[in-house]
Design a protein around this motif. Structure first.
Motif, short mmCIF file in Angstrom:
data_model
loop_
_atom_site.label_atom_id
_atom_site.label_comp_id
_atom_site.label_asym_id
_atom_site.label_seq_id
_atom_site.Cartn_x
_atom_site.Cartn_y
_atom_site.Cartn_z
N THR A 1 0.79 -1.10 0.31
CA THR A 1 0.12 -0.48 0.00
C THR A 1 1.08 1.18 -0.19
OG1 THR A 1 -1.45 -1.44 1.39
CG2 THR A 1 -2.08 1.10 1.17
N GLN A 2 2.07 1.48 0.88
CA GLN A 2 2.80 1.98 0.82
C GLN A 2 4.57 1.55 0.79
OE1 GLN A 2 1.45 2.96 4.91
NE2 GLN A 2 0.46 5.08 4.09
N LEU A 3 5.06 2.64 -0.49
CA LEU A 3 6.26 2.23 -0.79
C LEU A 3 7.18 3.55 0.00
CD1 LEU A 3 8.22 0.83 -2.63
CD2 LEU A 3 7.58 2.01 -4.27
N ILE A 4 8.89 3.21 0.39
CA ILE A 4 9.52 4.03 0.56
C ILE A 4 10.87 3.64 -0.35
CG2 ILE A 4 10.19 4.81 3.28
CD1 ILE A 4 7.14 3.32 3.88
N LEU A 5 10.99 4.77 -0.05
CA LEU A 5 12.36 4.20 -0.97
C LEU A 5 13.71 5.18 -0.30
CD1 LEU A 5 11.67 6.12 -4.92
CD2 LEU A 5 11.95 3.16 -3.57
N SER A 6 14.42 4.43 0.16
CA SER A 6 14.99 4.99 1.59
C SER A 6 17.04 3.99 1.01
CB SER A 6 15.17 4.53 2.59
OG SER A 6 13.63 4.73 3.48
N ALA A 7 17.22 4.32 -0.38
CA ALA A 7 17.89 4.09 -0.78
C ALA A 7 18.92 4.93 -1.04
CB ALA A 7 18.05 3.85 -2.45
N GLY A 8 19.21 5.94 -0.62
CA GLY A 8 20.50 6.97 0.27
C GLY A 8 20.02 8.26 -1.29
N ALA A 9 20.99 8.95 -0.97
CA ALA A 9 20.89 10.01 -1.99
C ALA A 9 20.97 9.95 -3.18
CB ALA A 9 21.90 11.40 -1.37
N LEU A 10 21.87 9.21 -3.82
CA LEU A 10 22.48 8.41 -4.84
C LEU A 10 21.53 7.69 -5.58
CD1 LEU A 10 26.68 7.75 -4.95
CD2 LEU A 10 24.99 10.31 -5.76
N GLY A 11 20.99 6.52 -4.31
CA GLY A 11 20.25 5.35 -5.32
C GLY A 11 18.93 5.32 -5.30
#
Ligand code: FAD
Length: 563
Positions: free
Chosen positions: A281-291
């Motif tokens: 339902t929710q997607l959180i991107l936490s792959a870093g500034a570059l990622g």
């Protein structure tokens, strides 16, 4: 291959943004799936031999599934980490709050560089929570054996001589068990077993924080937020690299590949690895500034509501500058003798100097300078590099040994002669690295190259000249205060810097026309899609950014969980 699995939330990446999110959402009873491209590193899992260090880099297509992910752009390089815990695996543990007056609100339409939609007051309760969870405490300089840490004392002395503000910043390092005096190498008592199920030791002062702490003394994210998230039910999948994302009837769909351990050490056609699919339902991107910026650039066609012009902008290296105080000497009985700094003794960073900004009522852009360290094996490398200069000592030792062998010298004890072989060890013992960071101008822009495959970064050092000049002048003064020479070859000769704090790319903004996410991390125009990591910074943090990334993620989690 579709797995058909559905979660309340998928979190991509396990650095400071992802780990906080994983814990907060799992704590709230959400069904959470965490996807991390790198491996898990239990105590004694970090490579040390040259052979294993050779494979400790990240490029799965070349068979490399290790920790260091090193980037080289036009005028700036960047180092980030791949592994369960993200940058916390290789960071130097400093946890500082962003200075109150440095949450700048400039008018971007009139040539301003940054506009923060949050204030220090907004973040204060989240800073408190993150500090507690990360076990922040200063280097215990008042206790033996820490009180004799040479580089810390020299740095403190230099700051006093030059009239600079010196202090001991909070560090995410376990120096003691609660209520006990700090002591190196003591087993740490934990309330719940950590996710590795292994015993950790209090800091052994080995200076290896930046290549992974093999004694588990660093409070890296795998020992706190991620252990808790797992205990509370989050499903953590390592070696799982996200490739694409798109809106889906149930929220968002994510495709990822799994890097098999058997593929380590041999080139692999990673493009043809089978895709796994999950929805949430929710997607959180936490792959870093570059990622995270890379993932959004790569998938921007699936996200038409996103502000595509703002994506990639506001990149900042957080004003990072790495220099050296070289060959410190001190006067003793009228002689100039090497000052022992022993840069490998202690955690990598122990103390800091703060230089104020025009925003604080001074002039110029503000910054911090910190003492640094390198692992002991670097000292041996420096000593070996100096070996030709010690030829006379080797010849003297050979002569003493031969004299004894042929009966010319009756003294059969060679201990003193062996010790003399080391000389004064000055090359390895009397230099110390210095790290600077602060309020540079966030005008870098990330994009994809023509083929849409590689990340590019347009960033210019020229715009930062006055900022770096002020920082260099202060570093030179600090080196001088330690009786050392100042070395900064990279910036002056190569016109390049290296950042370990890349920030920006998915900047926060109140106004959808000025940024990628709102002040709570949600992508403008895409409900349920969040970014929580260093990429959301609309400008430099100034001090080391991890605590601010964690505090922001904690604030985003509050909003995401609000009924
Ligand atoms: C040598 C060094 C020393 C440092 N010292 C300090 C310090 O003392 N204090 C401080 O505050 N900061 C320090 N930093 C910086 C700090 O590590 C970063 O600012 C911080 O880790 C950034 O957090 P983040 O959440 O933005 O992303 P990261 O910590 O970079 O985490 C991103 C995660 O996402 C994963 N990932 C990326 N792409 C994908 C994908 N496609 N699929 C799945 N997973 C993916 C990565 O493997 C990584 O685990 C240091 C950094 C270095 C390199």
């Amino acid at each position: 291959m579709a797995t058909g699995e559905h979660f309340d939330a998928i979190i991509v990446g396990t650095g400071f943004g992802g780990a906080v999110m994983a814990y907060r959402l799992a704590e709230a009873g959400k069904r959470v799936c965490v996807l991390e491209r790198g491996k898990s590193y239990p105590p004694h899992g970090f490579p040390r031999s040259p052979l294993r260090m050779k494979t400790n880099f990240w490029d799965p297509s070349q068979g490399l599934q290790g920790m260091f992910d090193v980037w080289s752009f036009k005028n700036i390089g960047a180092i980030v980490s791949s592994g369960l815990g993200g940058g916390s695996l290789i960071y130097a543990n400093v946890l500082l709050r962003k200075d109150e007056h440095w949450f700048v609100k400039e008018d971007l339409a009139r040539g301003g560089y940054e506009n923060w939609p949050v204030t220090r007051t907004d973040l204060e309760p989240h800073y408190d929570r993150a500090e507690k969870m990360l076990g922040a405490n200063p280097f215990p300089l008042e206790h033996a054996p820490y009180s004799s840490t040479a580089k810390t004392l020299a740095f403190k002395h230099a700051a006093a001589v030059k009239g600079l503000h010196w202090f001991l910043p909070p560090l995410a390092v376990a120096f003691s068990n609660p209520g006990e005096a700090p002591r190196p190498g003591e087993p740490i008592r934990e309330q719940y077993p950590n996710l590795h199920g292994r015993t950790r030791l209090t800091c052994t002062l080995c200076g290896e924080c930046d290549i992974g702490c093999n004694t588990g003394s660093k409070n890296s994210l795998d020992y706190n937020y991620l252990s808790e998230a797992k205990r509370l039910g989050a499903e953590i999948r390592v070696r799982s690299e996200v490739r694409s994302l798109a809106p889906h009837t149930r929220g968002y769909e994510v495709s990822y590949v799994v890097h098999q351990p058997e593929a380590e050490g041999r080139p692999t056609e990673t493009q043809s690895l089978p895709l796994q699919r999950v929805t949430a339902t929710q997607l959180i991107l936490s792959a870093g500034a570059l990622g995270s910026t890379y993932l959004l650039l790569k998938n921007k066609h699936s996200l038409p509501g996103m502000n595509q012009d703002a994506l990639g902008r506001r990149f900042s290296g957080n004003g990072d500058l790495l220099t050296l105080a070289w060959r410190s000497m001190q006067e003793e009985r009228g002689m100039s003798v090497p000052r022992i700094l022993d840069a490998s003794h202690g955690p990598v960073i122990t103390s800091a100097i703060r230089v104020a900004d025009a925003l604080d009522g001074e002039s110029g852009r503000g910054f911090y300078i910190q003492d640094a360290a390198y692992p002991e094996f670097v000292n041996w490398m420096v000593q070996l590099a100096e070996a030709p200069a010690s030829l006379s000592r080797v010849l003297k030792f050979a002569w003493e040994w031969l004299a004894h062998r042929f009966g010319l010298n009756k003294d059969s004890d060679l201990s003193a002669e062996l010790s003399e072989l080391f000389g004064d060890c000055a090359p390895s013992a009397n230099s110390v690295p210095m790290l600077g960071m602060g309020r540079d101008r966030p005008d870098g822009r990330m994009a994809l190259d023509g083929d849409g495959k590689y990340l590019t970064l347009d960033w210019s050092l020229d715009l930062q000249d006055d900022f770096f000049q002020r920082m260099r002048d202060t570093m030179r003064a600090v080196a001088d205060g330690m009786g050392a020479d100042f070395k900064d070859a990279a910036t002056l000769l190569l016109r390049r810097v290296i950042t370990v704090h890349p920030l920006g790319g998915c900047a926060m903004s109140d106004n959808p026309s000025a940024g990628v996410v709102n002040a709570y991390g949600e992508v403008h125009g895409h409900k349920g899609l969040y970014v929580a990591d260093g990429s959301v910074m609309p400008g430099p943090v100034g001090p080391n950014p991890s605590l601010t990334i964690a505090a922001l993620a904690d604030r985003f989690a509050d909003r995401l969980l609000a009924p």
